[in-house]
Design a protein around this motif. Sequence first.
Motif, PDB file in Angstrom:
ATOM      1  N   ASP A   1     -29.062 -19.504 -11.538  1.00  0.00           N
ATOM      2  CA  ASP A   1     -29.537 -18.351 -10.622  1.00  0.00           C
ATOM      3  C   ASP A   1     -30.976 -18.064 -11.206  1.00  0.00           C
ATOM      4  O   ASP A   1     -31.235 -18.180 -12.594  1.00  0.00           O
ATOM      5  N   SER A   2     -31.730 -17.617 -10.545  1.00  0.00           N
ATOM      6  CA  SER A   2     -33.063 -16.980 -10.938  1.00  0.00           C
ATOM      7  C   SER A   2     -33.311 -15.878  -9.855  1.00  0.00           C
ATOM      8  O   SER A   2     -33.154 -16.065  -8.642  1.00  0.00           O
ATOM      9  N   PHE A   3     -34.135 -15.130 -10.427  1.00  0.00           N
ATOM     10  CA  PHE A   3     -34.903 -14.037  -9.347  1.00  0.00           C
ATOM     11  C   PHE A   3     -35.688 -13.201 -10.211  1.00  0.00           C
ATOM     12  O   PHE A   3     -35.779 -13.394 -11.432  1.00  0.00           O
ATOM     13  N   GLY A   4     -36.621 -12.306  -9.686  1.00  0.00           N
ATOM     14  CA  GLY A   4     -37.535 -11.566 -10.276  1.00  0.00           C
ATOM     15  C   GLY A   4     -36.920 -10.184 -10.226  1.00  0.00           C
ATOM     16  O   GLY A   4     -35.978  -9.662  -9.357  1.00  0.00           O
ATOM     17  N   ILE A   5     -37.610  -9.004 -11.002  1.00  0.00           N
ATOM     18  CA  ILE A   5     -37.234  -7.735 -10.870  1.00  0.00           C
ATOM     19  C   ILE A   5     -38.479  -7.118 -10.749  1.00  0.00           C
ATOM     20  O   ILE A   5     -39.308  -7.304 -11.281  1.00  0.00           O
ATOM     21  N   ARG A   6     -38.518  -6.090  -9.654  1.00  0.00           N
ATOM     22  CA  ARG A   6     -39.519  -5.009  -9.406  1.00  0.00           C
ATOM     23  C   ARG A   6     -39.041  -3.640  -9.291  1.00  0.00           C
ATOM     24  O   ARG A   6     -38.238  -3.585  -8.299  1.00  0.00           O
ATOM     25  N   GLN A   7     -39.488  -2.904  -9.968  1.00  0.00           N
ATOM     26  CA  GLN A   7     -39.024  -1.420  -9.832  1.00  0.00           C
ATOM     27  C   GLN A   7     -37.449  -1.287 -10.162  1.00  0.00           C
ATOM     28  O   GLN A   7     -36.997  -0.486  -9.116  1.00  0.00           O
ATOM     29  N   GLY A   8     -36.781  -2.118 -10.935  1.00  0.00           N
ATOM     30  CA  GLY A   8     -35.504  -2.094 -11.079  1.00  0.00           C
ATOM     31  C   GLY A   8     -34.581  -2.886  -9.931  1.00  0.00           C
ATOM     32  O   GLY A   8     -33.349  -2.666 -10.083  1.00  0.00           O
ATOM     33  N   ARG A   9     -35.409  -3.502  -9.053  1.00  0.00           N
ATOM     34  CA  ARG A   9     -34.498  -4.246  -7.779  1.00  0.00           C
ATOM     35  C   ARG A   9     -34.748  -5.624  -7.887  1.00  0.00           C
ATOM     36  O   ARG A   9     -35.761  -5.884  -8.457  1.00  0.00           O
ATOM     37  N   PRO A  10     -33.615  -6.448  -7.460  1.00  0.00           N
ATOM     38  CA  PRO A  10     -34.058  -7.789  -7.714  1.00  0.00           C
ATOM     39  C   PRO A  10     -34.989  -8.362  -6.604  1.00  0.00           C
ATOM     40  O   PRO A  10     -34.949  -7.616  -5.590  1.00  0.00           O
ATOM     41  N   VAL A  11     -35.891  -9.253  -6.823  1.00  0.00           N
ATOM     42  CA  VAL A  11     -36.685  -9.868  -5.966  1.00  0.00           C
ATOM     43  C   VAL A  11     -36.341 -11.300  -5.864  1.00  0.00           C
ATOM     44  O   VAL A  11     -36.617 -12.227  -6.732  1.00  0.00           O
ATOM     45  N   ARG A  12     -35.907 -11.834  -4.718  1.00  0.00           N
ATOM     46  CA  ARG A  12     -35.423 -13.181  -4.374  1.00  0.00           C
ATOM     47  C   ARG A  12     -36.466 -14.038  -3.550  1.00  0.00           C
ATOM     48  O   ARG A  12     -36.912 -14.997  -3.413  1.00  0.00           O
TER      49      ARG A  12
END
Length: 188
Positions: A160-171
């Motif tokens: 699994d992989s994703f980013g985080i921006r301002q505490g929220r997941p970014v897919r």
Amino acid sequence: MELIASLVPPGSRVLDLGCGRGELLAHLREHRQCTGYGIEIDDANVLACVQRGVNVIQLNLEEGLAIFEDQSFDVVLQLDTLQHLRNTESMLRETARVGRIGIVSFPNFAHWPNRMRVLSGRMPVTKALPYEWYNTPNIRVGTYADFEVLARKNGLQVLDSFGIRQGRPVRFRPNLLASVAVFKFSRG
């Protein structure tokens, strides 16, 4: 913290590399019934872990994880640690050796505000990269896309992989839109 904690299966035996003050391990113990250890080098952080009731071993990660057997842990966390290490690649392999699952996070240097700052001729200073270029504890910077290449090179399977921006997941387009990169992986 909750976003990362959600990646850890309840009841897991966890090793947290560079555990800081032990907040995440305490959270995992209390909310996900996990057990395990933190690895930390800083004296004040080790003391904070002990005061929090977190099992901690004072160890320099540059020396590796030879004290642990293969797959000693269900999950090995390496959060905001990789960019501080000289032996990044070998520590990543050690993470995969010691744990059935590895989870890493690091500042994503390819986040669009960082790109704009570099285009203006300056190094970025952000919440994820809060230091000036001359006083940063980061030995290196990396991107979401760079880690995908590194994982393949080292025979790791990204689960699994994703980013985080301002505490929220970014897919969607995390290499561009996320300030932090997160990868969950296992040995291939």
